[in-house]
Write a protein that holds these residues in place. Structure first.
Motif, PDB file in Angstrom:
ATOM      1  N   PHE A 408      -2.940 -27.785  31.005  1.00 39.00           N
ATOM      2  CA  PHE A 408      -3.688 -26.524  31.394  1.00 39.00           C
ATOM      3  C   PHE A 408      -5.084 -26.423  31.366  1.00 39.00           C
ATOM      4  O   PHE A 408      -5.742 -26.635  30.311  1.00 39.00           O
ATOM      5  CB  PHE A 408      -2.737 -25.490  30.480  1.00 39.00           C
ATOM      6  CG  PHE A 408      -1.218 -25.226  30.751  1.00 39.00           C
ATOM      7  CD1 PHE A 408      -1.046 -24.346  31.873  1.00 39.00           C
ATOM      8  CD2 PHE A 408      -0.520 -26.149  30.250  1.00 39.00           C
ATOM      9  CE1 PHE A 408       0.452 -24.132  31.967  1.00 39.00           C
ATOM     10  CE2 PHE A 408       0.904 -25.967  30.398  1.00 39.00           C
ATOM     11  CZ  PHE A 408       1.356 -24.823  31.273  1.00 39.00           C
ATOM     12  N   HIS A 410      -8.202 -24.256  32.457  1.00 32.79           N
ATOM     13  CA  HIS A 410      -8.704 -22.665  32.968  1.00 32.79           C
ATOM     14  C   HIS A 410      -9.734 -22.781  33.936  1.00 32.79           C
ATOM     15  O   HIS A 410     -10.187 -23.782  34.235  1.00 32.79           O
ATOM     16  CB  HIS A 410      -9.348 -22.023  31.645  1.00 32.79           C
ATOM     17  CG  HIS A 410     -10.511 -22.473  30.974  1.00 32.79           C
ATOM     18  ND1 HIS A 410     -11.626 -22.119  31.486  1.00 32.79           N
ATOM     19  CD2 HIS A 410     -10.566 -23.183  29.700  1.00 32.79           C
ATOM     20  CE1 HIS A 410     -12.513 -22.703  30.624  1.00 32.79           C
ATOM     21  NE2 HIS A 410     -12.006 -23.430  29.885  1.00 32.79           N
ATOM     22  N   ALA A 416      -9.236 -21.651  26.873  1.00 30.79           N
ATOM     23  CA  ALA A 416      -8.024 -22.387  26.611  1.00 30.79           C
ATOM     24  C   ALA A 416      -6.737 -21.783  26.525  1.00 30.79           C
ATOM     25  O   ALA A 416      -5.704 -22.159  26.687  1.00 30.79           O
ATOM     26  CB  ALA A 416      -8.509 -23.644  25.609  1.00 30.79           C
ATOM     27  N   TRP A 420      -4.081 -18.222  29.661  1.00 28.63           N
ATOM     28  CA  TRP A 420      -2.539 -18.603  29.821  1.00 28.63           C
ATOM     29  C   TRP A 420      -1.697 -17.488  28.739  1.00 28.63           C
ATOM     30  O   TRP A 420      -0.794 -17.825  28.315  1.00 28.63           O
ATOM     31  CB  TRP A 420      -2.280 -19.996  29.498  1.00 28.63           C
ATOM     32  CG  TRP A 420      -3.222 -20.752  30.114  1.00 28.63           C
ATOM     33  CD1 TRP A 420      -4.230 -21.510  29.478  1.00 28.63           C
ATOM     34  CD2 TRP A 420      -3.326 -21.094  31.598  1.00 28.63           C
ATOM     35  NE1 TRP A 420      -4.982 -22.133  30.423  1.00 28.63           N
ATOM     36  CE2 TRP A 420      -4.280 -21.984  31.562  1.00 28.63           C
ATOM     37  CE3 TRP A 420      -2.390 -20.901  32.474  1.00 28.63           C
ATOM     38  CZ2 TRP A 420      -4.699 -22.623  32.828  1.00 28.63           C
ATOM     39  CZ3 TRP A 420      -2.803 -21.273  33.759  1.00 28.63           C
ATOM     40  CH2 TRP A 420      -3.723 -22.239  34.043  1.00 28.63           C
ATOM     41  N   CYS A 438       0.406 -17.076  24.426  1.00 25.89           N
ATOM     42  CA  CYS A 438       0.303 -18.284  25.012  1.00 25.89           C
ATOM     43  C   CYS A 438       1.665 -18.736  25.804  1.00 25.89           C
ATOM     44  O   CYS A 438       2.437 -19.404  24.782  1.00 25.89           O
ATOM     45  CB  CYS A 438      -0.278 -19.238  24.139  1.00 25.89           C
ATOM     46  SG  CYS A 438      -0.704 -20.913  24.889  1.00 25.89           S
ATOM     47  N   THR A 455      -4.102 -27.849  26.247  1.00 28.78           N
ATOM     48  CA  THR A 455      -4.947 -26.991  26.853  1.00 28.78           C
ATOM     49  C   THR A 455      -6.288 -27.395  26.307  1.00 28.78           C
ATOM     50  O   THR A 455      -6.479 -27.924  25.358  1.00 28.78           O
ATOM     51  CB  THR A 455      -4.481 -25.456  26.589  1.00 28.78           C
ATOM     52  OG1 THR A 455      -5.252 -24.595  27.479  1.00 28.78           O
ATOM     53  CG2 THR A 455      -4.848 -25.283  25.211  1.00 28.78           C
TER      54      THR A 455
END
Length: 600
Positions: A408, A410, A416, A420, A438, A455
């Motif tokens: 993931f 951003h 981070a 999410w 999260c 992430t």
């Protein structure tokens, strides 16, 4: 601390019933500790001395009652050589302990007496003897010491299995956990910290440190920062390190002189007497320290100059500041990238602290601790998680095979974790208490346990430092950040298995347009599956402006599936709940893309 032993009763009749009175059978080992000598359980009982058992039982009963009135346990730690090694016994009031240790020893003594009584009875009356009752006595702690021995094996598989077995012990007495805490080695301690639902009694408390007053925290941070070299860090880090030192001086002067400082080129102090600028300066200094901890040679300087102990003091003092604590654990995670510093980190008591933070309900705090422990764990981890790369799943040791990675990333002004999160509770109609900070960690990990979920955090043009740094350098270029991030992901093992990338758009700009064109070309050549969502609603920018951050024509790559949604730019990556269209469609795409790997 010497081991505590129970010597035999002295005197000419040692070893016989009635050879020592209750008063004589007590030996004082210290001003606050009294322990029994031998329990006098007739080690030399005669083969036919049956009547003596009754007297022995009465004697033991009297001993227990006497001990209950006279024995107190209040041991203290001794000999902490410069905080490098320590042994202590955590005690509780005698009523809470319930005489567990004394009762255990009495039970063992009675067991020996009963066995000899049975043997004598069988000899007298020529009766068959039950062999089950005559098996050699096994020490209750033999399994404990066997596991500890295996945990020190030269074979990695044996060590890992021993730690797994230790972690399963949820029924032990308090003294058994404390025994492991004092006897286990560094690798075992780290392994236990990375086991799910671990009992925190497996870990020694951090060594006692000299208390530090609020007003002197800045002094200590300034001293530590001043000890660090200014080489091997970019110009922005140098600028903000010097700025942190300068602002600390101003802040202390203001505090001690009864004045407040505002304006200038320094920190954005709050314009209210109710705020505490010193904590802002602490946070700023800790950010500078975290940047320095990314340089290996600076890590040595941090540890040598007492940084581990100072960070621990501040961590304990600032329990009410999650931001300060995160910056501290972030720095510990960076230090843990250097294996030569692992002993110093373990000996300073950080393993137990990190194990406790792993249990935090706050996802960001727990993930910082998970990264630090993963970097410390060289028995089961080959990857290293550099600054800004966080593992969301699995955060503990696991036997579950990992089949693929989901990464993931951003976008502009993102982060981070906050990018999410689930759609904010204030906007949700159904506030059922299941809100998650999260969703990849809470939902995707449960739906796809065979995936590793990562992430990343990286600098954007509007991040805390880069927007304020007056020094222009190449770090502001997308190319530099891309290369830096690629190096970090490679260290984390990304690319060793199939990868699914989940990204939130950074908006529209000439640089991003060029990047998008290159990406589109690569996707077509490699025939990669793509799923895109587009925002149909404008995003509020302040109270007066509404705009489409990424218009639909820009969001549609012309490759793969494109789905416009009635959401704005901020909410397009924040599902309302686990059953929402965005999450379920994304989950299906991930499962379909990795179908072959997940089946094998």
């Amino acid at each position: 601390m010497r081991g505590m032993q129970l010597p035999r009763c002295g005197g000419p009749h040692a070893g016989h019933w009635g050879s020592c009175s209750p008063r004589d059978s007590l030996q004082t080992l210290g001003p606050a500790m009294v322990l029994p000598r031998d329990l006098c359980v007739a080690e030399k009982i005669g083969r036919y001395a049956l009547p003596v058992v009754v007297g022995g039982c009465m004697f033991i009963t009297y001993e227990i009652l006497a001990l209950g009135e006279n024995v107190t346990l209040d041991t203290q730690a001794v000999e902490r050589e410069k905080l490098k090694s320590y042994i202590y016994i955590q005690t509780a009031p005698l009523e809470q302990q319930g005489l567990q240790e004394i009762t255990r020893k009495v039970q063992k003594g009675l067991h020996r007496v009963v066995k000899r009584l049975l043997q004598a009875t069988a000899d007298i009356f020529s009766l068959p003897l039950d062999e089950n009752n005559m098996k050699p006595e096994v020490d209750d702690d033999s399994g404990l010491w066997l596991l500890l021995k295996r945990a020190r094996s030269t074979l990695k598989a044996v060590r890992v299995h021993a730690v797994q077995e230790l972690a399963k012990k949820h029924h032990w007495h308090d003294y058994q956990y404390r025994t492991v805490a004092q006897a286990c080695d560094q690798k075992t301690r780290i392994g236990l910290a990375r086991m799910k639902d671990i009992d925190l009694r497996f870990f020694l408390r951090p060594p006692l440190l000299k208390a530090i007053e609020d007003s002197y925290i800045e002094d200590e941070l300034r001293r530590l920062l001043a000890c660090l070299p200014q080489s091997e860090v970019d110009q922005c880090v140098q600028y903000f390190t010097s700025l942190a030192l300068r602002e600390s001086n101003q802040s202390m002067s203001a505090q001690r002189g009864g004045l407040w400082c505002f304006g200038g080129n320094g920190l954005p102090y709050a314009q209210s007497l109710s705020s505490v600028p010193s904590e802002k300066v602490e946070s700023f200094c800790l950010q500078a320290l975290a940047k320095h901890s990314k340089v290996p040679s600076h890590c040595d300087a941090i540890v040598t100059n007492g940084g581990l102990q100072l960070l621990q003091k501040i961590y304990q003092l600032r329990q009410d500041s999650q931001k300060i604590q995160r910056n501290i654990i972030r720095t510990i995670g960076n230090l843990a990238l250097n294996e030569r510093l692992h002993s110093a980190i373990a000996q300073s008591g950080w393993i137990g602290i990190l194990a406790e933070v792993m249990k935090s309900p706050h996802v960001i705090q727990a993930s910082h601790a998970a990264r630090a422990l993963a970097n410390l764990d060289r028995d089961t981890m080959e990857e290293k998680y550099e600054d800004g790369v966080y593992i969301l799943h699995p955060q503990y040791r696991t036997n579950q095979p990992i089949k693929a990675d989901v990464l993931f990333i951003h976008g502009l002004l993102g982060a981070a974790f906050k990018t999410w999160r689930q759609k904010d509770c204030s906007d949700m109609e159904d506030k059922n208490g299941d809100y998650t900070e999260c969703w990849p960690k809470a939902w995707l990990a449960a739906d796809c346990p065979n995936l590793r979920i990562l992430t990343v955090e990286y600098d954007t043009q509007l991040s805390d430092w880069r927007s304020k740094c007056p020094v222009e350098n190449e770090r502001k270029s997308l190319a530099y950040r891309g290369r830096e991030l690629l190096t970090k992901l490679k260290a984390a093992g990304v690319g060793d298995r199939p990868v699914v990338w989940v990204a939130h758009s950074m908006g529209d700009s000439p640089s991003l347009t060029e990047l998008n064109d290159n990406f589109t070309k690569l996707i077509k050549e490699q025939e990669v599956n793509v799923l895109s969502f587009g925002e149909k609603l404008p995003t509020n920018i302040g109270s007066m402006i509404k705009l489409h951050v990424v218009p639909l024509n820009s969001a549609d790559l012309g490759i793969g599936d494109f789905i416009p949604l009635d959401v704005n730019h901020l909410d397009i990556c924040k599902p309302r709940n686990r059953d929402s269209f965005i999450y379920q469609h994304s989950l299906k795409f991930i499962k379909d893309a990795l179908a072959q790997e997940l089946k094998s």
